[in-house]
Design a protein around this motif. Structure first.
Motif, PDB file in Angstrom:
ATOM      1  N   TRP A   1       0.838  -1.201   0.000  1.00  0.00           N
ATOM      2  CA  TRP A   1       0.000   0.000   0.000  1.00  0.00           C
ATOM      3  C   TRP A   1       0.874   1.252   0.000  1.00  0.00           C
ATOM      4  O   TRP A   1       0.629   2.195  -0.752  1.00  0.00           O
ATOM      5  N   LEU A   2       1.905   1.266   0.823  1.00  0.00           N
ATOM      6  CA  LEU A   2       2.805   2.413   0.907  1.00  0.00           C
ATOM      7  C   LEU A   2       3.570   2.610  -0.399  1.00  0.00           C
ATOM      8  O   LEU A   2       3.747   3.743  -0.854  1.00  0.00           O
ATOM      9  N   GLU A   3       4.024   1.529  -0.985  1.00  0.00           N
ATOM     10  CA  GLU A   3       4.751   1.639  -2.255  1.00  0.00           C
ATOM     11  C   GLU A   3       3.888   2.325  -3.298  1.00  0.00           C
ATOM     12  O   GLU A   3       4.351   3.199  -4.040  1.00  0.00           O
ATOM     13  N   ASN A   4       2.616   1.967  -3.345  1.00  0.00           N
ATOM     14  CA  ASN A   4       1.705   2.555  -4.308  1.00  0.00           C
ATOM     15  C   ASN A   4       1.456   4.031  -4.001  1.00  0.00           C
ATOM     16  O   ASN A   4       1.531   4.885  -4.897  1.00  0.00           O
ATOM     17  N   ARG A   5       1.173   4.369  -2.732  1.00  0.00           N
ATOM     18  CA  ARG A   5       0.828   5.748  -2.383  1.00  0.00           C
ATOM     19  C   ARG A   5       2.020   6.692  -2.506  1.00  0.00           C
ATOM     20  O   ARG A   5       1.897   7.804  -3.029  1.00  0.00           O
ATOM     21  N   PHE A   6       3.177   6.292  -2.021  1.00  0.00           N
ATOM     22  CA  PHE A   6       4.354   7.147  -2.166  1.00  0.00           C
ATOM     23  C   PHE A   6       4.733   7.304  -3.636  1.00  0.00           C
ATOM     24  O   PHE A   6       5.201   8.363  -4.062  1.00  0.00           O
ATOM     25  N   GLY A   7       4.513   6.239  -4.413  1.00  0.00           N
ATOM     26  CA  GLY A   7       4.774   6.333  -5.846  1.00  0.00           C
ATOM     27  C   GLY A   7       3.860   7.339  -6.526  1.00  0.00           C
ATOM     28  O   GLY A   7       4.295   8.101  -7.404  1.00  0.00           O
TER      29      GLY A   7
END
Length: 357
Positions: A37-43
């Motif tokens: 989830w974090l990888e997607n949002r920070f991306g």
């Protein structure tokens, strides 16, 4: 748009983000769902982000002064259970992972995160219609339920469980259908606000922050509930001028903390005192933004910040959080207090004289 309408829209969005996070299982050491989830949002935000070898998920925002750096941490792991043994009848003995208690969860569905399959079972305490011959009788009268008295009923054979990858060390958490947050007007009620609301603050800060005064590391820290292991790893290897931990702050009669929309900055917790100058600068940032802020000392509590400072990994640490009922249970917090933490940190991070004594 009125201020009330603006707050309503902001609270609705914040609730939705926290709901997404809560439904990502992340018991200590098995935090992959939140990592994705974090990888997607920070991306989506275009931030430089990576996961280090300790499991921390880190995003960096360059500052005006590249010679100094601070970290703001929000731990991404949640409390839960760990499998101790798979018994011949398919029942599973579990023990706590972090500060979990069986009487807080009650009987109901839990998810066992097997190596190959997630298996749902029922956290069980035994029947009520019993006599003194049954050990559960004492729980009806004068003894709390202990982990040694509870088990997870799966109605599967040991062979089926082994095929799913259920073994000693498997993590277990509250079932997803029991975790969905509930709205109480401007409050959110949910399991795992402890970590998921703090991660939402990190994301909100990343969205509203302009250029910080110094390099800023937003750290979704790993394994906090079992000793702040991720934050200790990160702060040992990354030179930092300061570290600020985001946390829930427990509401209890023994503490001079009021519930509601006003965040809290800590002066002391169970691991020691926080840095007075850093805490003062956070308070000044709140004043400049016309946001009230409580200050308190508490016990029976520790954060990434106090633990990292206790072990000498950072010279200065602080803890900012939101007042919460039922900590490490079905937690209740005001959405305004969560939102205000992000706004205070925005003002703090953009201050030109940040970290100057």
């Amino acid at each position: 748009m009125t201020a009330a309408n603006f707050d309503c829209l902001a609270y609705n969005r914040l609730f939705a983000i926290i709901e997404e996070l809560v439904l990502c299982h992340s018991p200590s050491g098995v935090e992959t769902e939140v990592d994705r989830w974090l990888e997607n949002r920070f991306g989506q935000l275009g931030l430089e982000a990576w996961q280090d070898s300790a499991g921390n998920f880190v995003a960096r925002i360059p500052g005006r002064d590249r010679g100094r750096a601070i970290a703001i941490t929000a731990h991404k792991d949640e409390i839960g259970m760990m499998v101790k043994a798979v018994e011949p009848n398919g029942r599973i003995a579990v023990r706590r992972l972090g500060g979990a208690f069986p009487w807080v969860y009650g009987e109901g569905v839990v998810d066992l995160l097997g190596d190959r399959e997630t298996v749902s079972g029922i956290l069980s305490f035994g029947s009520r219609h019993i006599s003194h011959e049954s050990p559960q009788k004492a729980q009806q009268e004068d003894k709390p339920v202990r982990w040694e008295d509870a088990w997870v009923e799966t109605k599967r054979s040991p062979e089926d469980l082994a095929a799913a990858g259920i073994r000693p060390g498997t993590r277990a958490v509250i079932g997803k259908h029991r975790k969905r947050p509930f709205r109480l007007q401007d409050y959110i009620a949910s399991y795992t606000l402890d970590n998921k609301a703090s991660i939402a603050i990190l994301l909100a800060l990343a969205e509203i922050l302009e250029t910080p005064a110094v390099d800023l590391y937003l750290v979704a820290s790993a394994k906090e509930e079992v000793g702040a292991l991720g934050a200790l790893f990160f702060s040992q290897r990354q030179r930092l001028d300061a570290l600020i931990a985001l946390e829930i702050i427990p509401l209890a009669p023994e503490y001079t903390i009021e519930g509601g929309s006003v965040p809290v900055v800590l002066a002391q917790d169970g691991y020691g005192i926080y840095d007075e100058d850093l805490t003062r600068q956070i308070r000044q940032a709140a004043e400049q933004m016309a946001l009230p802020l409580q200050i308190a000392t508490i016990s029976g509590f520790g954060s990434d910040g106090s633990i990292a400072m206790k072990f000498g990994h950072v010279a200065r640490a602080a803890c900012l959080g939101f007042p919460t009922d039922n900590t490490h249970g079905y937690e209740i917090a005001h959405l305004g207090a969560i939102a205000h933490c992000a706004r205070i940190l925005k003002g703090f991070c953009e201050t030109v004289d940040l970290l100057c004594p």
